[in-house]
Design a protein around this motif. Structure first.
Motif, mmCIF file in Angstrom:
data_model
loop_
_atom_site.group_PDB
_atom_site.id
_atom_site.type_symbol
_atom_site.label_atom_id
_atom_site.label_comp_id
_atom_site.label_asym_id
_atom_site.label_seq_id
_atom_site.Cartn_x
_atom_site.Cartn_y
_atom_site.Cartn_z
ATOM 1 N N SER A 161 0.849 -1.199 0.000
ATOM 2 C CA SER A 161 0.000 0.000 0.000
ATOM 3 C C SER A 161 0.877 1.239 0.000
ATOM 4 C CB SER A 161 -0.902 -0.005 1.215
ATOM 5 O OG SER A 161 -0.142 0.190 2.386
ATOM 6 N N VAL A 162 0.445 2.228 -0.756
ATOM 7 C CA VAL A 162 1.137 3.509 -0.801
ATOM 8 C C VAL A 162 0.067 4.593 -0.709
ATOM 9 C CG1 VAL A 162 2.575 5.046 -2.180
ATOM 10 C CG2 VAL A 162 2.996 2.590 -2.240
ATOM 11 N N ALA A 163 0.119 5.410 0.335
ATOM 12 C CA ALA A 163 -0.806 6.534 0.514
ATOM 13 C C ALA A 163 -2.263 6.103 0.408
ATOM 14 C CB ALA A 163 -0.490 7.633 -0.499
ATOM 15 N N GLY A 164 -2.603 4.944 0.966
ATOM 16 C CA GLY A 164 -3.996 4.501 0.951
ATOM 17 C C GLY A 164 -4.423 3.803 -0.320
ATOM 18 N N ILE A 165 -3.480 3.405 -1.180
ATOM 19 C CA ILE A 165 -3.798 2.690 -2.417
ATOM 20 C C ILE A 165 -3.304 1.250 -2.258
ATOM 21 C CG2 ILE A 165 -3.422 2.545 -4.900
ATOM 22 C CD1 ILE A 165 -2.872 5.570 -4.859
ATOM 23 N N TYR A 166 -4.222 0.302 -2.347
ATOM 24 C CA TYR A 166 -3.893 -1.116 -2.178
ATOM 25 C C TYR A 166 -4.123 -1.825 -3.514
ATOM 26 C CZ TYR A 166 -4.360 0.197 2.700
ATOM 27 O OH TYR A 166 -4.221 0.824 3.915
ATOM 28 N N VAL A 167 -3.104 -2.484 -4.035
ATOM 29 C CA VAL A 167 -3.190 -3.183 -5.313
ATOM 30 C C VAL A 167 -2.819 -4.641 -5.089
ATOM 31 C CG1 VAL A 167 -2.326 -3.331 -7.674
ATOM 32 C CG2 VAL A 167 -2.563 -1.100 -6.583
ATOM 33 N N SER A 168 -3.699 -5.546 -5.543
ATOM 34 C CA SER A 168 -3.427 -6.973 -5.502
ATOM 35 C C SER A 168 -3.874 -7.546 -6.841
ATOM 36 C CB SER A 168 -4.199 -7.627 -4.351
ATOM 37 O OG SER A 168 -4.048 -9.028 -4.416
ATOM 38 N N GLN A 169 -2.939 -7.903 -7.694
ATOM 39 C CA GLN A 169 -3.262 -8.354 -9.043
ATOM 40 C C GLN A 169 -2.460 -9.597 -9.403
ATOM 41 O OE1 GLN A 169 -5.440 -7.080 -11.479
ATOM 42 N NE2 GLN A 169 -6.193 -5.905 -9.758
ATOM 43 N N ASP A 170 -3.105 -10.485 -10.133
ATOM 44 C CA ASP A 170 -2.444 -11.631 -10.739
ATOM 45 C C ASP A 170 -2.861 -11.627 -12.207
ATOM 46 O OD1 ASP A 170 -1.002 -14.015 -11.029
ATOM 47 O OD2 ASP A 170 -2.806 -15.207 -10.685
ATOM 48 N N ILE A 171 -1.896 -11.518 -13.111
ATOM 49 C CA ILE A 171 -2.182 -11.441 -14.541
ATOM 50 C C ILE A 171 -1.431 -12.568 -15.242
ATOM 51 C CG2 ILE A 171 -2.032 -10.031 -16.626
ATOM 52 C CD1 ILE A 171 -2.061 -7.568 -14.774
ATOM 53 N N ARG A 172 -2.187 -13.433 -15.924
ATOM 54 C CA ARG A 172 -1.564 -14.558 -16.613
ATOM 55 C C ARG A 172 -0.752 -14.082 -17.817
ATOM 56 N NH1 ARG A 172 -5.955 -17.828 -17.736
ATOM 57 N NH2 ARG A 172 -6.205 -16.875 -19.770
ATOM 58 N N ARG A 173 -1.297 -13.168 -18.624
ATOM 59 C CA ARG A 173 -0.600 -12.710 -19.828
ATOM 60 C C ARG A 173 -0.977 -11.261 -20.114
ATOM 61 N NH1 ARG A 173 -1.905 -16.547 -24.067
ATOM 62 N NH2 ARG A 173 -0.315 -17.754 -23.007
ATOM 63 N N ILE A 174 0.028 -10.439 -20.405
ATOM 64 C CA ILE A 174 -0.219 -9.049 -20.791
ATOM 65 C C ILE A 174 0.759 -8.666 -21.900
ATOM 66 C CG2 ILE A 174 1.290 -8.113 -18.998
ATOM 67 C CD1 ILE A 174 -0.681 -5.736 -18.801
ATOM 68 N N THR A 197 -6.946 -11.513 -12.215
ATOM 69 C CA THR A 197 -7.659 -11.701 -10.955
ATOM 70 C C THR A 197 -7.061 -10.738 -9.952
ATOM 71 O OG1 THR A 197 -7.976 -14.044 -11.419
ATOM 72 C CG2 THR A 197 -8.278 -13.343 -9.146
ATOM 73 N N GLY A 198 -7.921 -9.956 -9.284
ATOM 74 C CA GLY A 198 -7.392 -9.072 -8.262
ATOM 75 C C GLY A 198 -8.269 -7.879 -8.008
ATOM 76 N N ASN A 199 -7.688 -6.923 -7.262
ATOM 77 C CA ASN A 199 -8.451 -5.735 -6.904
ATOM 78 C C ASN A 199 -7.548 -4.526 -6.737
ATOM 79 O OD1 ASN A 199 -7.517 -5.561 -4.074
ATOM 80 N ND2 ASN A 199 -8.572 -7.506 -3.880
ATOM 81 N N LEU A 200 -8.184 -3.371 -6.803
ATOM 82 C CA LEU A 200 -7.553 -2.079 -6.543
ATOM 83 C C LEU A 200 -8.460 -1.366 -5.557
ATOM 84 C CD1 LEU A 200 -5.580 0.274 -7.119
ATOM 85 C CD2 LEU A 200 -7.028 0.871 -9.049
ATOM 86 N N THR A 201 -7.940 -1.064 -4.368
ATOM 87 C CA THR A 201 -8.739 -0.435 -3.317
ATOM 88 C C THR A 201 -8.106 0.896 -2.940
ATOM 89 O OG1 THR A 201 -9.361 -2.605 -2.451
ATOM 90 C CG2 THR A 201 -9.655 -0.722 -0.983
ATOM 91 N N LEU A 202 -8.926 1.937 -2.910
ATOM 92 C CA LEU A 202 -8.490 3.263 -2.486
ATOM 93 C C LEU A 202 -9.120 3.546 -1.135
ATOM 94 C CD1 LEU A 202 -9.062 5.275 -5.791
ATOM 95 C CD2 LEU A 202 -6.998 4.098 -5.056
ATOM 96 N N ASN A 203 -8.287 3.867 -0.156
ATOM 97 C CA ASN A 203 -8.769 4.209 1.174
ATOM 98 C C ASN A 203 -7.984 5.418 1.634
ATOM 99 O OD1 ASN A 203 -9.875 4.353 3.666
ATOM 100 N ND2 ASN A 203 -9.106 2.395 4.401
ATOM 101 N N GLN A 204 -8.341 6.577 1.097
ATOM 102 C CA GLN A 204 -7.578 7.794 1.348
ATOM 103 C C GLN A 204 -8.341 8.784 2.207
ATOM 104 O OE1 GLN A 204 -6.944 8.816 -2.766
ATOM 105 N NE2 GLN A 204 -4.944 7.858 -2.759
#
Length: 189
Positions: A1-14, A39-46
């Protein structure tokens, strides 16, 4: 998390093919983006975070020419503004023409969405705030166009953010199992 930004992602191919990228000129133009198995999420808690003060300057020039996405399970959650987007997509394909976000122009050459479910949750504004916004804005300012639109087995739902624990498929606006083909669409002023 950085400044209230939480990123959890799993990407098979990009795969990303850039047209132009310059951070000093605030330009990111993507020619094509292909993404599979997300698969994943992006959460903002600022809510309590201090806002950064930056000097005003020219806006970012962002663009995307083509997008292909498959097998996507993604959640965007803005807890401070009470906005949430749940996307479960089998396949999405977009091809854009003359699109300029800063000038509020979106022109799609092709939109194909299949086996996709979208739930958009937000808390409604008080009635007096909504009236003030409508009186200020006047006409719809965006110019949105699409040539070939194909939607197959699409489910959409709009609900209150606070009702996310109680699932009622018929609350607010719901569309289940939509199939539609359009050859021309224009929404503007």
């Amino acid at each position: 998390s950085v400044a209230g930004i939480y990123v959890s992602q799993d990407i098979r191919r990009i795969k990303i093919e850039m047209k132009k990228m310059s951070l000093s000129q605030k330009t990111i133009l993507i020619k094509s983006l292909r993404i599979e198995g997300v698969t994943g999420n992006l959460t903002l808690n600022q809510a309590g975070a201090e806002e950064e003060k930056s000097e005003p300057g020219p806006p970012w020039n962002l663009g995307l020419g083509e997008l292909y996405g498959a097998d996507i399970n993604f959640v965007f959650d803005d807890q401070a503004d009470k906005l949430k987007l749940d996307l479960l997509a089998g396949e999405i394909e977009l091809k854009a023409g003359d699109t300029d976000i800063n000038k509020e122009i979106i022109d799609f050459d092709k939109i194909t969405v299949s086996r996709t479910s979208v739930v958009f949750s937000m808390d409604k504004q008080p009635a007096d705030n909504v009236k003030n916004e409508k009186s200020k804005s006047g006409n719809f300012s965006w110019d949105i166009r699409g040539d070939l639109i194909d939607l197959q087995d699409l489910a959409c739902r709009i609900a209150n953010y606070t009702d996310t624990l109680v699932y009622n498929p018929l609350s607010d606006l719901s569309v289940i199992g939509l199939g539609m083909k359009l050859s021309d669409l224009q929404i503007n002023k």
